[in-house]
Design an enzyme around this catalytic site. Structure first.
Site, short mmCIF file in Angstrom:
data_model
loop_
_atom_site.label_atom_id
_atom_site.label_comp_id
_atom_site.label_asym_id
_atom_site.label_seq_id
_atom_site.Cartn_x
_atom_site.Cartn_y
_atom_site.Cartn_z
N ARG A 186 -12.16 -33.60 -3.15
CA ARG A 186 -11.05 -32.64 -3.00
C ARG A 186 -10.17 -33.04 -1.82
NH1 ARG A 186 -12.27 -26.34 -2.23
NH2 ARG A 186 -12.93 -27.06 -0.18
N HIS A 200 11.81 -34.71 10.07
CA HIS A 200 11.14 -34.16 8.89
C HIS A 200 10.61 -35.27 7.97
CE1 HIS A 200 13.22 -30.62 10.33
NE2 HIS A 200 12.58 -29.87 9.46
N GLU A 204 -6.09 -15.94 -6.40
CA GLU A 204 -7.32 -16.11 -5.62
C GLU A 204 -7.25 -15.17 -4.42
OE1 GLU A 204 -7.60 -20.09 -3.98
OE2 GLU A 204 -5.46 -20.14 -3.53
N ARG A 223 10.03 -36.22 16.43
CA ARG A 223 10.19 -35.14 15.46
C ARG A 223 11.30 -35.47 14.46
NH1 ARG A 223 13.13 -30.75 14.28
NH2 ARG A 223 12.01 -29.06 13.22
N LYS A 261 -5.26 -28.46 -0.06
CA LYS A 261 -5.85 -27.70 1.05
C LYS A 261 -5.08 -28.08 2.32
CE LYS A 261 -10.49 -26.06 2.36
NZ LYS A 261 -10.24 -24.63 2.27
N TYR A 277 -7.04 -30.31 5.20
CA TYR A 277 -8.34 -30.07 5.82
C TYR A 277 -9.40 -29.81 4.76
CZ TYR A 277 -8.15 -24.93 5.10
OH TYR A 277 -8.11 -23.68 4.56
N1 PDD Z 1 -11.41 -21.62 2.53
N2 PDD Z 1 -9.13 -20.41 -1.85
C1 PDD Z 1 -8.66 -20.49 -0.60
C2 PDD Z 1 -7.22 -20.19 -0.34
C3 PDD Z 1 -9.53 -20.84 0.45
O1 PDD Z 1 -9.05 -20.94 1.71
C4 PDD Z 1 -10.90 -21.09 0.17
C5 PDD Z 1 -11.89 -21.47 1.24
C6 PDD Z 1 -11.34 -20.99 -1.16
C7 PDD Z 1 -12.77 -21.26 -1.55
O2 PDD Z 1 -13.01 -22.66 -1.58
P1 PDD Z 1 -14.48 -23.24 -1.32
O3 PDD Z 1 -15.41 -22.55 -2.27
O4 PDD Z 1 -14.34 -24.68 -1.63
O5 PDD Z 1 -14.80 -22.94 0.10
C8 PDD Z 1 -10.43 -20.65 -2.15
C9 PDD Z 1 -12.19 -22.15 3.60
C10 PDD Z 1 -13.60 -21.67 3.67
C11 PDD Z 1 -11.43 -22.02 4.89
O6 PDD Z 1 -10.20 -22.16 4.84
O7 PDD Z 1 -12.02 -21.80 5.96
#
Ligand code: PDD
Length: 297
Positions: A61, A111, A189, A109, A157, A42
């Site tokens: 990204r 994997h 983070e 389903r 992501k 996402y």
């Molecule tokens: N998340 N690290 C993680 C684990 C995150 O989920 C996010 C942001 C960031 C910051 O990334 P960016 O500056 O590109 O938003 C770092 C979004 C906002 C979310 O999951 O809703």
């Protein structure tokens, strides 16, 4: 209006697999691999004055995340741009944030990957992006620390966010606005944000790696620091440095730059947003205003 004539000005219109429709009409089959396996990726893109912020970087990204899970990009960059423009136009709010979600599609389903001709599911929605609460900017927020127990591909992501959800809830249970993650004694983070610290006037951030998301806001903050003579050092941040920091910030697309003024119940610095934070917050707001507060398209 592609799908339904019922959408009104105040009803969010979402995009699902080729059509725009009211949110309540959007349906996916239960065998979608996103539902069954969390098999998808996402993006979250802020929109200011109806202009998507750093769209190219967000789409790049997204491509990195798709490559990371070996899923072909279902749309060209031009098509993404066109759909995003349409999604923004079809929703209310000068400032919005867009959620883009792609899964490996619907299949029995198993994997292992489904047959190569399985169509991915593509979903997009827009929500109102509210300005930061002035009290929050004046006082900052609190955070707790926890062990980063996520997988080793946090640069992807992925929609499978269960570890992030559980870690974030630890913070909520403690009345905190974020959970800051430590792996092997080093800062990675936040559960849903990037984390910076300031020590003796120097901005410090962990280097990008597979242990953290390449934050778009992280990059903007580093660019603003470089352009405005804020000394900056990208290096692993040990837990002791985090705990003795003069300032701690979180950054994300939806929260911009926020000062963390309490960590595990202890004040950070003097317990108020520090001078470097105030400078960066202003730089960020000015940058946004100069690049994004253009006439509505
Ligand atoms: N998340 N690290 C993680 C684990 C995150 O989920 C996010 C942001 C960031 C910051 O990334 P960016 O500056 O590109 O938003 C770092 C979004 C906002 C979310 O999951 O809703």
């Amino acid at each position: 209006m592609s799908a339904s004539g019922r959408a009104s000005k105040h009803q969010p219109l979402v995009y699902l697999n080729g059509a725009f429709m009211p949110l309540e009409d959007a349906r996916i089959p239960v065998l979608d691999r996103g539902f069954i396996f969390g098999d998808g990726v996402y993006e979250v893109i802020p929109v200011y004055s109806r202009h998507p912020f750093r769209l190219g970087e967000h789409l790049q990204r997204l491509q990195h995340s798709l490559d990371g899970i070996r899923l072909s990009n279902p749309l060209s960059e031009a098509r993404w741009q066109a759909l995003i423009t349409e999604l923004i136009a079809r929703n209310t709010g000068e400032d919005q944030y867009l959620y883009l979600h792609i899964t490996r599609g619907v299949a029995s389903r198993d994997h292992a990957f489904p047959p190569a001709d399985t169509a991915p599911t593509v979903f997009m929605m827009s929500s109102l992006l509210l300005p930061a609460n002035p009290a929050l900017r004046a006082h900052g927020v609190s955070a707790i620390c926890a062990q980063d127990n996520r997988w080793l591909h946090c640069d992807i992501k992925a929609i499978s966010l269960l570890p992030n959800v559980l870690l974030r809830q630890l913070g909520v249970d403690a009345g905190a606005a974020e959970t800051i993650l430590l792996r092997d004694g080093y800062l990675t983070e936040g559960a849903a944000s990037s984390i910076f610290i300031v020590k003796a006037g120097i901005l410090l951030a962990p280097p990008q790696s597979q242990l953290m998301l390449p934050g778009i806001t992280y990059d903007v903050v580093l660019e603003l620091a470089a352009a405005n003579d804020i000394p900056c050092h990208i290096a692993p941040v040990p837990e002791s440095e985090l705990r003795s920091a003069d300032e701690i910030w979180l950054t994300s697309s939806t929260r911009e730059v926020q000062a963390i003024t309490q960590l595990d119940g202890q004040p950070v610095g003097n317990g108020a947003p520090g001078p470097t934070y105030k400078k960066m917050d202003q730089l960020y707001q000015d940058f946004k205003a100069s690049t994004m507060r253009l006439p509505t398209p």
